[in-house]
Design a protein around this motif. Sequence first.
Motif, PDB file in Angstrom:
ATOM      1  N   TYR A 179      36.305  58.667  23.328  1.00  0.00           N
ATOM      2  CA  TYR A 179      36.306  58.631  21.877  1.00  0.00           C
ATOM      3  C   TYR A 179      35.508  59.822  21.368  1.00  0.00           C
ATOM      4  O   TYR A 179      34.389  60.066  21.836  1.00  0.00           O
ATOM      5  N   PRO A 180      36.050  60.587  20.436  1.00  0.00           N
ATOM      6  CA  PRO A 180      35.317  61.737  19.888  1.00  0.00           C
ATOM      7  C   PRO A 180      34.013  61.288  19.238  1.00  0.00           C
ATOM      8  O   PRO A 180      33.912  60.163  18.723  1.00  0.00           O
ATOM      9  N   PRO A 181      32.998  62.144  19.252  1.00  0.00           N
ATOM     10  CA  PRO A 181      31.699  61.754  18.679  1.00  0.00           C
ATOM     11  C   PRO A 181      31.745  61.669  17.157  1.00  0.00           C
ATOM     12  O   PRO A 181      32.582  62.294  16.497  1.00  0.00           O
ATOM     13  N   TRP A 182      30.821  60.898  16.608  1.00  0.00           N
ATOM     14  CA  TRP A 182      30.686  60.783  15.166  1.00  0.00           C
ATOM     15  C   TRP A 182      30.080  62.067  14.603  1.00  0.00           C
ATOM     16  O   TRP A 182      29.226  62.677  15.226  1.00  0.00           O
ATOM     17  N   ALA A 183      30.492  62.458  13.416  1.00  0.00           N
ATOM     18  CA  ALA A 183      30.030  63.720  12.821  1.00  0.00           C
ATOM     19  C   ALA A 183      28.813  63.537  11.922  1.00  0.00           C
ATOM     20  O   ALA A 183      28.358  64.494  11.312  1.00  0.00           O
ATOM     21  N   PHE A 184      28.254  62.326  11.843  1.00  0.00           N
ATOM     22  CA  PHE A 184      27.155  62.116  10.897  1.00  0.00           C
ATOM     23  C   PHE A 184      25.778  62.036  11.553  1.00  0.00           C
ATOM     24  O   PHE A 184      24.770  61.966  10.868  1.00  0.00           O
ATOM     25  N   TYR A 185      25.703  62.057  12.876  1.00  0.00           N
ATOM     26  CA  TYR A 185      24.415  61.911  13.550  1.00  0.00           C
ATOM     27  C   TYR A 185      24.029  63.255  14.171  1.00  0.00           C
ATOM     28  O   TYR A 185      24.431  63.577  15.285  1.00  0.00           O
ATOM     29  N   TYR A 186      23.278  64.030  13.416  1.00  0.00           N
ATOM     30  CA  TYR A 186      22.890  65.365  13.854  1.00  0.00           C
ATOM     31  C   TYR A 186      21.557  65.736  13.226  1.00  0.00           C
ATOM     32  O   TYR A 186      21.064  65.059  12.323  1.00  0.00           O
ATOM     33  N   LYS A 187      20.985  66.822  13.720  1.00  0.00           N
ATOM     34  CA  LYS A 187      19.786  67.375  13.109  1.00  0.00           C
ATOM     35  C   LYS A 187      19.857  68.891  13.208  1.00  0.00           C
ATOM     36  O   LYS A 187      20.596  69.443  14.028  1.00  0.00           O
ATOM     37  N   VAL A 188      19.087  69.541  12.352  1.00  0.00           N
ATOM     38  CA  VAL A 188      19.052  71.000  12.308  1.00  0.00           C
ATOM     39  C   VAL A 188      17.611  71.422  12.568  1.00  0.00           C
ATOM     40  O   VAL A 188      16.719  71.052  11.814  1.00  0.00           O
ATOM     41  N   GLU A 189      17.395  72.160  13.633  1.00  0.00           N
ATOM     42  CA  GLU A 189      16.042  72.599  13.969  1.00  0.00           C
ATOM     43  C   GLU A 189      15.901  74.099  13.728  1.00  0.00           C
ATOM     44  O   GLU A 189      16.706  74.888  14.213  1.00  0.00           O
ATOM     45  N   PHE A 190      14.886  74.451  12.954  1.00  0.00           N
ATOM     46  CA  PHE A 190      14.550  75.845  12.699  1.00  0.00           C
ATOM     47  C   PHE A 190      13.420  76.240  13.636  1.00  0.00           C
ATOM     48  O   PHE A 190      12.483  75.465  13.837  1.00  0.00           O
ATOM     49  N   GLY A 191      13.482  77.447  14.162  1.00  0.00           N
ATOM     50  CA  GLY A 191      12.412  77.930  15.016  1.00  0.00           C
ATOM     51  C   GLY A 191      11.112  78.150  14.268  1.00  0.00           C
ATOM     52  O   GLY A 191      10.052  78.282  14.874  1.00  0.00           O
ATOM     53  N   ILE A 192      11.160  78.134  12.940  1.00  0.00           N
ATOM     54  CA  ILE A 192       9.976  78.417  12.120  1.00  0.00           C
ATOM     55  C   ILE A 192       9.290  77.164  11.609  1.00  0.00           C
ATOM     56  O   ILE A 192       8.254  77.257  10.959  1.00  0.00           O
ATOM     57  N   SER A 193       9.856  75.978  11.863  1.00  0.00           N
ATOM     58  CA  SER A 193       9.285  74.752  11.311  1.00  0.00           C
ATOM     59  C   SER A 193       9.447  73.589  12.273  1.00  0.00           C
ATOM     60  O   SER A 193      10.500  73.422  12.879  1.00  0.00           O
ATOM     61  N   LYS A 194       8.420  72.773  12.369  1.00  0.00           N
ATOM     62  CA  LYS A 194       8.473  71.542  13.164  1.00  0.00           C
ATOM     63  C   LYS A 194       8.379  70.299  12.276  1.00  0.00           C
ATOM     64  O   LYS A 194       8.263  69.191  12.767  1.00  0.00           O
ATOM     65  N   ALA A 195       8.422  70.482  10.953  1.00  0.00           N
ATOM     66  CA  ALA A 195       8.296  69.360  10.019  1.00  0.00           C
ATOM     67  C   ALA A 195       9.522  68.453  10.103  1.00  0.00           C
ATOM     68  O   ALA A 195      10.651  68.927  10.256  1.00  0.00           O
ATOM     69  N   ARG A 196       9.303  67.155   9.994  1.00  0.00           N
ATOM     70  CA  ARG A 196      10.403  66.179  10.078  1.00  0.00           C
ATOM     71  C   ARG A 196      11.418  66.352   8.958  1.00  0.00           C
ATOM     72  O   ARG A 196      12.603  66.143   9.162  1.00  0.00           O
ATOM     73  N   ASN A 197      10.959  66.723   7.760  1.00  0.00           N
ATOM     74  CA  ASN A 197      11.891  66.882   6.637  1.00  0.00           C
ATOM     75  C   ASN A 197      12.758  68.126   6.775  1.00  0.00           C
ATOM     76  O   ASN A 197      13.790  68.228   6.106  1.00  0.00           O
ATOM     77  N   ASP A 198      12.365  69.064   7.603  1.00  0.00           N
ATOM     78  CA  ASP A 198      13.146  70.291   7.751  1.00  0.00           C
ATOM     79  C   ASP A 198      14.266  70.173   8.772  1.00  0.00           C
ATOM     80  O   ASP A 198      14.951  71.148   9.056  1.00  0.00           O
ATOM     81  N   VAL A 199      14.497  69.001   9.355  1.00  0.00           N
ATOM     82  CA  VAL A 199      15.622  68.809  10.271  1.00  0.00           C
ATOM     83  C   VAL A 199      16.732  67.969   9.641  1.00  0.00           C
ATOM     84  O   VAL A 199      17.803  67.841  10.215  1.00  0.00           O
ATOM     85  N   ARG A 200      16.477  67.423   8.471  1.00  0.00           N
ATOM     86  CA  ARG A 200      17.427  66.503   7.827  1.00  0.00           C
ATOM     87  C   ARG A 200      18.248  67.234   6.771  1.00  0.00           C
ATOM     88  O   ARG A 200      17.712  67.700   5.775  1.00  0.00           O
ATOM     89  N   PHE A 201      19.553  67.283   6.999  1.00  0.00           N
ATOM     90  CA  PHE A 201      20.459  67.917   6.047  1.00  0.00           C
ATOM     91  C   PHE A 201      21.646  67.004   5.818  1.00  0.00           C
ATOM     92  O   PHE A 201      22.108  66.319   6.728  1.00  0.00           O
TER      93      PHE A 201
END
Length: 145
Positions: free
Chosen positions: A5-27
Motif C-alpha cells: 500500500y502506498p504511504p500516506w502523504a500527511f505524515y512528514y516533517k521538514v528539518e532545517f540544518g539551521i534549526s532544531k526547534a520543534r515548531n520549525d519541522v511542522r509544515f
Amino acid sequence: MSDYYPPWAFYYKVEFGISKARNDVRFQTVSGLSVEYDTEEYKEGGENRFVHKLPVRTKYADLVLKRGMVTDSQVIEWCLAAFRERSFTPADVSVILMNEQGEPLRTWKVVHAIPRKWQISDLSASESAIVVETMELSYRYFTVQ
C-alpha cells in the motif's frame, strides 16, 4: 506475501540544518520536489521523420513550504536576514516522509537552499482563519534517500 500500500502523504516533517526547534519541522504543505531536463533539439540531415531531443541540464522547481505562522522561529529569522540584510546563508533542508511508527520511510535532501520569497496570508476581520506563512526556497538539487 502481503499487498503493498502506498504511504500516506500527511505524515512528514521538514528539518532545517539551521534549526532544531520543534515548531520549525511542522509544515502544512510541502511542494516543489520535482526535477526535469531542459532539452535541445537537433535536426539530423536526411532524417525528416523526427527531431532528436537531447538532454542538456536538469532544472529544479522552487521548494514551497506553508504553515501556520510561528512567532519565534530560527527559520523565519534566516529568511528575514536574507531580505533585510541581504545575508544569504545556504542551508540544507530534509523533507522526511514517515511510516505509522514515526520512522523515516523516504527522505528528500534539498541542498544549498536560500530564501526566495516569504509571504503572509491576507488578514481579514470577516473570516475566522489562521495566519499562514509561505516560504519559497531556491536550491541547487535534491537527492532521494
